[in-house]
Design an enzyme around this catalytic site. Structure first.
Site, short mmCIF file in Angstrom:
data_model
loop_
_atom_site.label_atom_id
_atom_site.label_comp_id
_atom_site.label_asym_id
_atom_site.label_seq_id
_atom_site.Cartn_x
_atom_site.Cartn_y
_atom_site.Cartn_z
N SER A 15 0.81 -1.22 0.00
CA SER A 15 0.00 0.00 0.00
C SER A 15 0.85 1.27 0.00
O SER A 15 1.83 1.38 0.74
CB SER A 15 -0.93 0.02 1.21
OG SER A 15 -1.66 1.23 1.26
N SER A 17 -0.71 4.14 0.68
CA SER A 17 -1.47 5.07 1.52
C SER A 17 -0.64 5.65 2.67
O SER A 17 -0.77 6.85 2.96
CB SER A 17 -2.72 4.37 2.08
OG SER A 17 -3.65 4.12 1.05
N LYS A 67 -13.97 -3.76 1.97
CA LYS A 67 -14.82 -2.60 1.73
C LYS A 67 -16.31 -2.88 1.96
O LYS A 67 -17.05 -2.00 2.40
CB LYS A 67 -14.61 -2.06 0.32
CG LYS A 67 -13.24 -1.44 0.11
CD LYS A 67 -13.13 -0.84 -1.29
CE LYS A 67 -11.78 -0.19 -1.52
NZ LYS A 67 -11.70 0.45 -2.85
N ASP A 107 -13.82 6.78 -2.88
CA ASP A 107 -13.40 6.30 -4.19
C ASP A 107 -14.09 7.05 -5.32
O ASP A 107 -13.49 7.30 -6.38
CB ASP A 107 -13.70 4.80 -4.33
CG ASP A 107 -12.69 3.93 -3.61
OD1 ASP A 107 -11.56 4.38 -3.38
OD2 ASP A 107 -13.04 2.77 -3.28
N GLY A 130 -14.98 -4.89 -15.05
CA GLY A 130 -15.04 -5.43 -13.70
C GLY A 130 -16.36 -5.09 -13.04
O GLY A 130 -17.05 -4.15 -13.46
N GLY A 132 -16.97 -5.35 -9.23
CA GLY A 132 -16.95 -5.34 -7.77
C GLY A 132 -17.20 -3.98 -7.17
O GLY A 132 -17.85 -3.11 -7.76
N GLY A 133 -16.66 -3.77 -5.96
CA GLY A 133 -16.92 -2.54 -5.23
C GLY A 133 -16.37 -1.30 -5.92
O GLY A 133 -17.03 -0.25 -5.92
N TYR A 224 -2.33 -0.09 -10.12
CA TYR A 224 -1.17 0.77 -10.34
C TYR A 224 0.17 0.07 -10.12
O TYR A 224 1.22 0.72 -10.15
CB TYR A 224 -1.25 2.02 -9.45
CG TYR A 224 -1.36 1.77 -7.97
CD1 TYR A 224 -0.23 1.50 -7.20
CD2 TYR A 224 -2.60 1.82 -7.33
CE1 TYR A 224 -0.33 1.27 -5.84
CE2 TYR A 224 -2.70 1.59 -5.96
CZ TYR A 224 -1.56 1.32 -5.22
OH TYR A 224 -1.67 1.10 -3.87
#
Length: 286
Positions: A15, A17, A67, A107, A130, A132-133, A224
């Site tokens: 990550s 973040s 999530k 997001d 895709g 999903g969430g 990414y």
């Protein structure tokens, strides 16, 4: 008093973040220590329960595969997260002696800002890869960007519940279609948002390259690492504009910084600049 924040997920060692948030808090003079914590979906309830006895928490960033599960661990869900039923941000909010955990979704803002700054037209034709969430967040983002509809390509058309719920919730018409049919639609779209995992679009990239793709639209690839992805390279070689998932991550993290600190306009382009520098991303103006 030092406060705490973290990104939760599994796996989490990759990550970016922590670098983003630490750079922002250093510039803003916020005493917030931000870490990465590996938490599985099964372990999430016990982890969140343990935090109730720790009063110094400001917020949590939430990534895969947590999530949706985080919905059941917060006291209230606000904003677009109420519609999407996907939480990627938790804010610890004092209500007298009680600390309540509030779920948000940043997001959508991350996608909107990233695509808008790449030059999306006012009413784009749109494709999502895709289901999903993150794809659900892409549905809401495309509504904000002015799209009238979107085609969503997934490998199993019977597993599109999240994007269908997002479509109904925000009022954006979608068609859920087999992934094998994505090639021609992708090539013709103004905006393509890939929410597939790393290398998940490699076969499509090869198909587009072999077909002599000529692209004039914007591709946002939420993955990414590794970068550039094969589909991003194919898109750019064909003349299209590419937005790396890292840029989306920066914009959604800026929204989290606002929520964790209670700040507003001072989370500005200077903060975005230091966040970009922290991960080696090109600078963008928010």
């Amino acid at each position: 008093m030092s406060h705490l924040a973290a990104v939760l997920g599994h796996p989490i060692s990759h990550s970016k973040s922590p670098a983003l948030h630490r750079a922002a808090y250093a510039l803003l003079g916020e005493d917030i220590s931000y870490s990465a914590i590996d938490v599985t979906e099964d372990a999430l309830p016990a982890f969140m329960s343990a935090l109730r006895s720790e009063p110094d928490w400001r917020g949590l960033s939430v990534t895969m595969p947590l999530k949706s599960a985080m919905l059941h661990e917060v006291d209230e869900v606000r904003g677009i997260a109420q519609i999407l039923r996907v939480v990627n941000t938790v804010v610890f909010e004092a209500d007298g002696p009680v600390v309540r955990r509030i779920g948000y979704n940043t997001d959508v803002a991350g996608i909107v800002n990233a695509v808008r700054h790449a030059g999306s037209p006012p009413a784009p034709s749109a494709v999502i890869l895709g289901g999903g969430g993150t794809a659900a967040a892409a549905v809401a983002a495309l509504k904000d960007l002015g799209a009238a509809s979107a085609d969503v390509f997934i490998r199993d058309v019977n597993r599109g519940a999240e994007v269908k719920a997002a479509s109904a919730g925000v009022g954006l018409e979608i068609r859920v279609l087999p992934f094998s049919e994505a090639g021609s639609a992708v090539a013709a779209a103004d905006v393509v948002i890939s929410t597939l995992p790393p290398r998940g679009a490699d076969a499509l990239a090869d198909e587009l390259s072999a077909g002599g793709l000529s692209a004039d639209g914007v591709l946002l690839d939420a993955a990414y690492d590794p970068w550039p992805s094969r589909i991003a390279a194919a898109w750019q070689n064909a003349g299209g504009r590419v937005v790396p998932g890292l840029e989306m991550l920066i914009y959604q993290a800026a929204e989290q910084v606002r929520l964790f600190t209670g700040r507003g306009a001072d989370v500005n382009e200077k903060v975005i600049d230091v966040m970009c520098d922290s991960v080696g991303a090109p600078r963008r103006v928010l």
